[in-house]
Motif scaffolding. Sequence first.
Motif, PDB file in Angstrom:
ATOM      1  N   LEU A 126       0.839  -1.183   0.000  1.00  0.00           N
ATOM      2  CA  LEU A 126       0.000   0.000   0.000  1.00  0.00           C
ATOM      3  C   LEU A 126       0.887   1.251   0.000  1.00  0.00           C
ATOM      4  CD1 LEU A 126      -2.660  -1.065   2.662  1.00  0.00           C
ATOM      5  CD2 LEU A 126      -2.912  -1.113   0.175  1.00  0.00           C
ATOM      6  N   SER A 127       0.319   2.310  -0.467  1.00  0.00           N
ATOM      7  CA  SER A 127       1.022   3.605  -0.471  1.00  0.00           C
ATOM      8  C   SER A 127       0.176   4.595   0.305  1.00  0.00           C
ATOM      9  CB  SER A 127       1.230   4.098  -1.915  1.00  0.00           C
ATOM     10  OG  SER A 127       1.840   5.394  -1.895  1.00  0.00           O
ATOM     11  N   LEU A 128       0.781   5.192   1.326  1.00  0.00           N
ATOM     12  CA  LEU A 128       0.100   6.168   2.165  1.00  0.00           C
ATOM     13  C   LEU A 128       0.628   7.555   1.797  1.00  0.00           C
ATOM     14  CD1 LEU A 128       0.232   4.356   5.636  1.00  0.00           C
ATOM     15  CD2 LEU A 128      -1.512   4.227   3.849  1.00  0.00           C
ATOM     16  N   GLN A 129      -0.264   8.394   1.320  1.00  0.00           N
ATOM     17  CA  GLN A 129       0.128   9.741   0.907  1.00  0.00           C
ATOM     18  C   GLN A 129      -0.219  10.728   2.016  1.00  0.00           C
ATOM     19  OE1 GLN A 129      -1.488  11.010  -2.794  1.00  0.00           O
ATOM     20  NE2 GLN A 129      -0.793  13.127  -2.565  1.00  0.00           N
ATOM     21  N   PHE A 130       0.805  11.448   2.475  1.00  0.00           N
ATOM     22  CA  PHE A 130       0.638  12.468   3.507  1.00  0.00           C
ATOM     23  C   PHE A 130       0.816  13.853   2.882  1.00  0.00           C
ATOM     24  CE2 PHE A 130       1.996   8.639   5.655  1.00  0.00           C
ATOM     25  CZ  PHE A 130       1.100   8.569   6.705  1.00  0.00           C
ATOM     26  N   LYS A 131       0.791  14.829   3.708  1.00  0.00           N
ATOM     27  CA  LYS A 131       0.901  16.200   3.224  1.00  0.00           C
ATOM     28  C   LYS A 131       2.253  16.458   2.573  1.00  0.00           C
ATOM     29  CE  LYS A 131       0.932  20.979   4.915  1.00  0.00           C
ATOM     30  NZ  LYS A 131       0.784  21.878   6.105  1.00  0.00           N
ATOM     31  N   ASP A 132       3.309  15.882   3.179  1.00  0.00           N
ATOM     32  CA  ASP A 132       4.650  16.176   2.702  1.00  0.00           C
ATOM     33  C   ASP A 132       5.226  15.062   1.840  1.00  0.00           C
ATOM     34  OD1 ASP A 132       4.624  14.407   4.695  1.00  0.00           O
ATOM     35  OD2 ASP A 132       6.317  15.244   5.826  1.00  0.00           O
ATOM     36  N   GLY A 133       4.435  14.027   1.458  1.00  0.00           N
ATOM     37  CA  GLY A 133       4.960  12.983   0.590  1.00  0.00           C
ATOM     38  C   GLY A 133       4.246  11.651   0.798  1.00  0.00           C
TER      39      GLY A 133
END
Length: 494
Positions: A448-455
């Motif tokens: 899975l890929s977790l996208q946050f505010k900074d990346g």
Amino acid sequence: MARAPTSSDDPAGLVARERQGDNAQPLSITEISTLLKRTVEERFGYVRLRGELSGVKRAASGHLYCALKDEKAVLDGVMWRGSTNRLAFVPEDGLEVIATGKLTTYAGRSKYQIVIDSLEIAGEGALLALLEKTRARLEAEGLFARERKKPLPFLPKTIGVVTSPTGSVIRDILHRLADRFPSHVIVWPVLVQGQGAAEQVSAAIRVFSELDPNDAVPRPDLLIVARGGGSIEDLWGFNEETVVRAIAECTIPVISAVGHETDTTLADHAADRRAPTPSAAAEMAVPVRVDLEATLADFAARQRRAVHRPVEMGRERLEARVRRMPRMETLLQPQAQRLDELSERLRRGLTDRAGQGREQLAGIAARLSPTTLGRAQTDAQRRLDRVRLVPALVERPIREGRERLASLTRIASQLHPEKPLERGYAIVRDPSGKALTGKVQAAKEKALSLQFKDGALEVGVGSVPPPVKPTPVRKPPKKTTRNTAPPTQDDLFG
């Protein structure tokens, strides 16, 4: 002086003494009974007696005890079990019989009696009396009641026949069935006369009745109990109570065909239908196949006529109505005449309209001269020169469009999917970059890929797919200060 009497002078003495010259010894009761028994049996070793049965009683051992009597005398009788098994009828009180046997004595009661070897009914009259007595008793039980009768099947698939396999009866039945309607016939061979005939016939009827439809031997739909003609003695087996009860209790419809037309047995009364002869029983059992085929053909013809009759009647009614209807030429004549009139009017109208168009075109062509066109162009140029554009008319739509665009931009920035990332949320994506919204979908992926505010952060077990390029966050456009003063615009025609 008188002499005292001696024992020889007094024959009635108190004590028995032997007399001179007397050689007869006194006999015991057993000895005299034995002598009497021997004398009677030697003298009457074979006798035939005619009398009426009375006090008939069958012991548990199988022996039969009875008394034979006439108007003036009574004689006891006994019949041992071995002889009773050969009886052709059931002895009853009041039945006149002829008993064959020997006389003997019974010392235990000082009586003489007859040991019966065989019993026969004394003449046809006595036999008929027994028959009537049995008939009345069974009728009182309801074995001959009409409501017990079962209807015969119209077309039985399997027919059971209880009769002798060697007589002409079975051949007559099979021949009649083959002529009328060939059917599956099951023959149960039995004796139809003499000792044991009644038992065999009743056993055959009961076995047929107890057959299961799923057995290897098919259960008959109809039974025929048949025998040829004969005397009342020959047919007596079908008057036995065991046969009558077997027929009455049978769950299969039974046709009785015993004897000829004048012969009547108790089996005829118990059966569901009586046939005068075995051949007649076969005729009752099945219909005539040729007649059925003719009947079916007649029904088919009637059905076809019934189907075609409405069509024929409808055709006749239609033809009658067609004859009463007017002819097509008569119906179309007014419309044809009106069509001719309208056609003529159309032709004249088109000619007139073409003439008018030519006149109008000639008038317009006369007005389209170069001088007239030049004058119109000069007037149009002069009106155009007098027109001036007002800047406010152009600036107002631009200003309103810019305000609508700014409002939509603000709404778009608030609804952007990555806007919640600034508040600490993350977007879960699969290896292909598709956003996942449920736990079940996420559980199926290995990475899975977790996208946050900074990346973005890659998580998972096993091989990690290449990182997904995060979607860039669109920043809301900066607000531009609008000049309140409307911009100036040069004169487009100056």
